[in-house]
Design a protein around this motif. Sequence first.
Motif, PDB file in Angstrom:
ATOM      1  N   LYS A   1       0.841  -1.201   0.000  1.00 37.37           N
ATOM      2  CA  LYS A   1       0.000   0.000   0.000  1.00 37.37           C
ATOM      3  C   LYS A   1       0.873   1.247   0.000  1.00 37.37           C
ATOM      4  CE  LYS A   1      -0.505   0.382   5.034  1.00 37.37           C
ATOM      5  NZ  LYS A   1      -1.448   0.573   6.157  1.00 37.37           N
ATOM      6  N   THR A   2       0.261   2.397  -0.225  1.00 38.96           N
ATOM      7  CA  THR A   2       0.982   3.664  -0.180  1.00 38.96           C
ATOM      8  C   THR A   2       0.014   4.793   0.128  1.00 38.96           C
ATOM      9  OG1 THR A   2       2.393   5.217  -1.410  1.00 38.96           O
ATOM     10  CG2 THR A   2       0.737   4.019  -2.675  1.00 38.96           C
ATOM     11  N   GLN A   3       0.507   5.772   0.877  1.00 45.69           N
ATOM     12  CA  GLN A   3      -0.239   7.002   1.129  1.00 45.69           C
ATOM     13  C   GLN A   3       0.577   8.212   0.689  1.00 45.69           C
ATOM     14  OE1 GLN A   3      -2.296   6.979   5.118  1.00 45.69           O
ATOM     15  NE2 GLN A   3      -1.106   5.114   5.409  1.00 45.69           N
ATOM     16  N   HIS A   4       1.661   7.949  -0.033  1.00 42.84           N
ATOM     17  CA  HIS A   4       2.577   9.007  -0.426  1.00 42.84           C
ATOM     18  C   HIS A   4       1.970   9.880  -1.517  1.00 42.84           C
ATOM     19  CE1 HIS A   4       6.321  10.895  -1.839  1.00 42.84           C
ATOM     20  NE2 HIS A   4       6.856  10.531  -0.684  1.00 42.84           N
ATOM     21  N   GLN A   5       2.361  11.146  -1.534  1.00 46.78           N
ATOM     22  CA  GLN A   5       1.921  12.079  -2.580  1.00 46.78           C
ATOM     23  C   GLN A   5       2.273  11.549  -3.961  1.00 46.78           C
ATOM     24  OE1 GLN A   5       3.438  16.017  -1.876  1.00 46.78           O
ATOM     25  NE2 GLN A   5       2.920  16.763  -3.915  1.00 46.78           N
ATOM     26  N   ASN A   6       3.396  10.865  -4.061  1.00 48.80           N
ATOM     27  CA  ASN A   6       3.803  10.192  -5.297  1.00 48.80           C
ATOM     28  C   ASN A   6       3.810   8.691  -5.032  1.00 48.80           C
ATOM     29  OD1 ASN A   6       4.882   9.324  -7.711  1.00 48.80           O
ATOM     30  ND2 ASN A   6       6.901  10.244  -7.404  1.00 48.80           N
ATOM     31  N   GLY A   7       2.599   8.136  -4.962  1.00 46.33           N
ATOM     32  CA  GLY A   7       2.479   6.719  -4.632  1.00 46.33           C
ATOM     33  C   GLY A   7       3.172   5.812  -5.623  1.00 46.33           C
ATOM     34  N   PHE A   8       3.144   6.177  -6.905  1.00 48.24           N
ATOM     35  CA  PHE A   8       3.825   5.371  -7.916  1.00 48.24           C
ATOM     36  C   PHE A   8       5.323   5.315  -7.631  1.00 48.24           C
ATOM     37  CE2 PHE A   8       6.271   5.779 -11.953  1.00 48.24           C
ATOM     38  CZ  PHE A   8       6.195   4.458 -12.349  1.00 48.24           C
ATOM     39  N   GLY A   9       5.917   6.467  -7.306  1.00 48.43           N
ATOM     40  CA  GLY A   9       7.348   6.495  -7.012  1.00 48.43           C
ATOM     41  C   GLY A   9       7.694   5.676  -5.788  1.00 48.43           C
ATOM     42  N   GLU A  10       6.845   5.782  -4.747  1.00 46.50           N
ATOM     43  CA  GLU A  10       7.140   5.048  -3.516  1.00 46.50           C
ATOM     44  C   GLU A  10       6.981   3.539  -3.726  1.00 46.50           C
ATOM     45  OE1 GLU A  10       6.200   6.084   0.950  1.00 46.50           O
ATOM     46  OE2 GLU A  10       4.519   4.928   0.110  1.00 46.50           O
ATOM     47  N   GLN A  11       5.941   3.116  -4.416  1.00 51.31           N
ATOM     48  CA  GLN A  11       5.763   1.690  -4.651  1.00 51.31           C
ATOM     49  C   GLN A  11       6.857   1.139  -5.568  1.00 51.31           C
ATOM     50  OE1 GLN A  11       1.545   1.545  -5.851  1.00 51.31           O
ATOM     51  NE2 GLN A  11       1.102   0.530  -3.902  1.00 51.31           N
ATOM     52  N   THR A  12       7.306   1.957  -6.500  1.00 52.36           N
ATOM     53  CA  THR A  12       8.424   1.544  -7.354  1.00 52.36           C
ATOM     54  C   THR A  12       9.685   1.346  -6.522  1.00 52.36           C
ATOM     55  OG1 THR A  12       7.501   2.712  -9.264  1.00 52.36           O
ATOM     56  CG2 THR A  12       9.848   2.193  -9.333  1.00 52.36           C
ATOM     57  N   ALA A  13       9.942   2.263  -5.601  1.00 52.86           N
ATOM     58  CA  ALA A  13      11.108   2.134  -4.718  1.00 52.86           C
ATOM     59  C   ALA A  13      11.021   0.858  -3.894  1.00 52.86           C
ATOM     60  CB  ALA A  13      11.212   3.356  -3.808  1.00 52.86           C
ATOM     61  N   ALA A  14       9.811   0.510  -3.442  1.00 57.57           N
ATOM     62  CA  ALA A  14       9.616  -0.711  -2.666  1.00 57.57           C
ATOM     63  C   ALA A  14       9.959  -1.954  -3.486  1.00 57.57           C
ATOM     64  CB  ALA A  14       8.174  -0.787  -2.167  1.00 57.57           C
ATOM     65  N   MET A  15       9.530  -1.976  -4.744  1.00 63.43           N
ATOM     66  CA  MET A  15       9.812  -3.135  -5.593  1.00 63.43           C
ATOM     67  C   MET A  15      11.306  -3.273  -5.848  1.00 63.43           C
ATOM     68  SD  MET A  15       6.824  -4.376  -5.857  1.00 63.43           S
ATOM     69  CE  MET A  15       7.323  -5.748  -6.869  1.00 63.43           C
ATOM     70  N   HIS A  16      11.976  -2.160  -6.023  1.00 61.27           N
ATOM     71  CA  HIS A  16      13.433  -2.220  -6.209  1.00 61.27           C
ATOM     72  C   HIS A  16      14.117  -2.712  -4.930  1.00 61.27           C
ATOM     73  CE1 HIS A  16      14.246  -0.425 -10.228  1.00 61.27           C
ATOM     74  NE2 HIS A  16      13.002  -0.009 -10.074  1.00 61.27           N
ATOM     75  N   LYS A  17      13.602  -2.305  -3.779  1.00 61.86           N
ATOM     76  CA  LYS A  17      14.206  -2.750  -2.526  1.00 61.86           C
ATOM     77  C   LYS A  17      14.044  -4.255  -2.346  1.00 61.86           C
ATOM     78  CE  LYS A  17      14.756  -1.457   2.300  1.00 61.86           C
ATOM     79  NZ  LYS A  17      14.433  -0.454   3.351  1.00 61.86           N
ATOM     80  N   LEU A  18      12.890  -4.790  -2.724  1.00 59.95           N
ATOM     81  CA  LEU A  18      12.705  -6.243  -2.661  1.00 59.95           C
ATOM     82  C   LEU A  18      13.691  -6.943  -3.591  1.00 59.95           C
ATOM     83  CD1 LEU A  18       8.800  -6.497  -2.693  1.00 59.95           C
ATOM     84  CD2 LEU A  18      10.304  -6.937  -0.741  1.00 59.95           C
ATOM     85  N   GLY A  19      13.916  -6.355  -4.781  1.00 62.53           N
ATOM     86  CA  GLY A  19      14.868  -6.943  -5.712  1.00 62.53           C
ATOM     87  C   GLY A  19      16.275  -6.956  -5.162  1.00 62.53           C
ATOM     88  N   ILE A  20      16.676  -5.848  -4.553  1.00 66.40           N
ATOM     89  CA  ILE A  20      18.014  -5.760  -3.953  1.00 66.40           C
ATOM     90  C   ILE A  20      18.147  -6.758  -2.808  1.00 66.40           C
ATOM     91  CG2 ILE A  20      19.542  -4.242  -2.624  1.00 66.40           C
ATOM     92  CD1 ILE A  20      18.353  -1.903  -4.319  1.00 66.40           C
TER      93      ILE A  20
END
Length: 609
Positions: A423-442
Amino acid sequence: MFDYARRQSTVVQIGNTPLGGENPIRIQSMANVSTMETNDCVEQAIRIIKAGADYVRFTTQGKREAVNLGEIRKILHEKGFLTPLIADVHFNASVADEAAEKVDKVRINPGNYVDKVKTFNLVDYTDEEYDEELRKIRNRFVPFLNICREHSTAIRLGVNHGSLSDRIMSRYGDTPEGMVASCMEFLRIARNENFPDVVISIKSSNSGTMVRTVRLLVQTMDKEGMHYPLHLGVTEAGEGEDGRIKSAVGIGTLLAEGIGDTIRVSLSEEPEEEIPVAQKLVKYILKRKGHPHIEGQIFSGFDPIHTTRRISRKVENIGGSQVPVVVSDRTTGDVGFELLSRPDYVYIGKEDPQNMPESFRLIVDIDHWKELPNAFPLFNRNEMKLMKEHKAAIKFVRLEYADLTDEIIDVLQKDSAAVLILKTQHQNGFGEQTAAMHKLGIGGCNVPVLISRNYKDKDVESLELKAAADMGAMLINGFGDGIMLFNENVQGKTTDHIMFDILQATRTRITKAEFISCPGCGRTLYDLQSTIAHIKENSKHLNGLRIGIMGCIVNGPGEMADADYGYVGAGRGLINLYKGKECVKKNIPEDEAVEQLTDLIKENGDWKD
């Protein structure tokens, strides 16, 4: 990658409305009346302008249309409408020359400006023969640039996926690389001639192809020090919710990355109806401007040009190579469902699962979960310590980016039943969820991920655009084993329908027929809107079938090249029918054509009652 910022482009002067640089993202549309019908053109242009368009485009088939555009422009100016006019030219370079003296911008198509009419034939070119074709382009293109320079006319290089020349197709194939190569041939000439007023578009009816190709173009231009402004659009997007969602997926993904200086939402509707849709999409994306910084690191395995679906483990029917699932949030007590958009899972929160039909797979908050065959627990961040105590086949865990510590990622990886609801509540939810997916990859974590978004829109169209832009962008990038959409002001069955349409638009899960229909223009040879409605009503149950509905042959056979069947205007009141790329029935009277299309589908064994 994670913070929103607009790509810095050069400024192109188009009449009194400059494009690119720090200028606003411009909105435009295209008239669908004959360019020879002067009064109709003026009246429609005024409607488009009053709706909020920054530019108005007209089809320009021949020199007489080009000349008449000058008359249309004159009348509009006399009435006080100074909005720049654009001529849309195909096949005839001399028409582009004429139009450049009459309007503010001329669109030419590199696929048919000099190259022969597309035949879908592959021809082997030697390097010498290929270079000779490039010399032909230069010899014809440079005089056009000089005319544009003399009259302060801008140009748009409008590359269409379906109208790549046989020459480009023979060397590059039907690929993003071919589309970019077609564009760069002309861009290099313009730069060598010191002609700066160039806008570029690269369009496709496939939102994913459009996104990847524009990214590749930007990457290629950056390497050569070019920063021309970009026009975004998904061509042949269709009408209604399908057209809006498909457009929002493609255009919204790129706008979210800061790419795009002008957009057109191409709908098979009246052109003025495109404008408020485009305005809503741009306004939504720009709301993330100046958002709090998203700290993140790019996963080295991510390729934005050749995106592939993230590899996740299989948990029941979620993840792995399975199609993305749809999760419907029904915590408000709304229990109305539709058969054709029935979700895979229903989240009921604190509701007793025994009160719900056994035919649904239920997601229940852990403190109300009961060990039933169709019920699965949901854990929040503070409840994850309870996960080891339960042996459920699926353990849903709802987290946001800030929760993804190394310790939490380790738990998600080691519990083979875990499925992450991101989930996300960020003003730029797409950016935050993208960062999360990259963190899972790392972190080397292959937990399946459901992309979850909550909105508060009362307007269904706004919800369609926002959800498609956000969730569609994640899916285009290969992120997401399912989606979960909630809007407290909209019925659950409506959000279910939107989710399935987003999956269809991203071609990650096909659940209905797809209609690839052009928006119509002055070249259209029949009543496009009523025909689309007739064909859709007749064929909408043909799950997975793709039907192209094109007003004329200019882009028709090419843009619907991946369609199973095609319906294309061949002459006034006459239709050609296609099976794939092959024209199999010619010059059918319009009043018989839909029935004959049905017969053609039946003859080939693709019809289902």
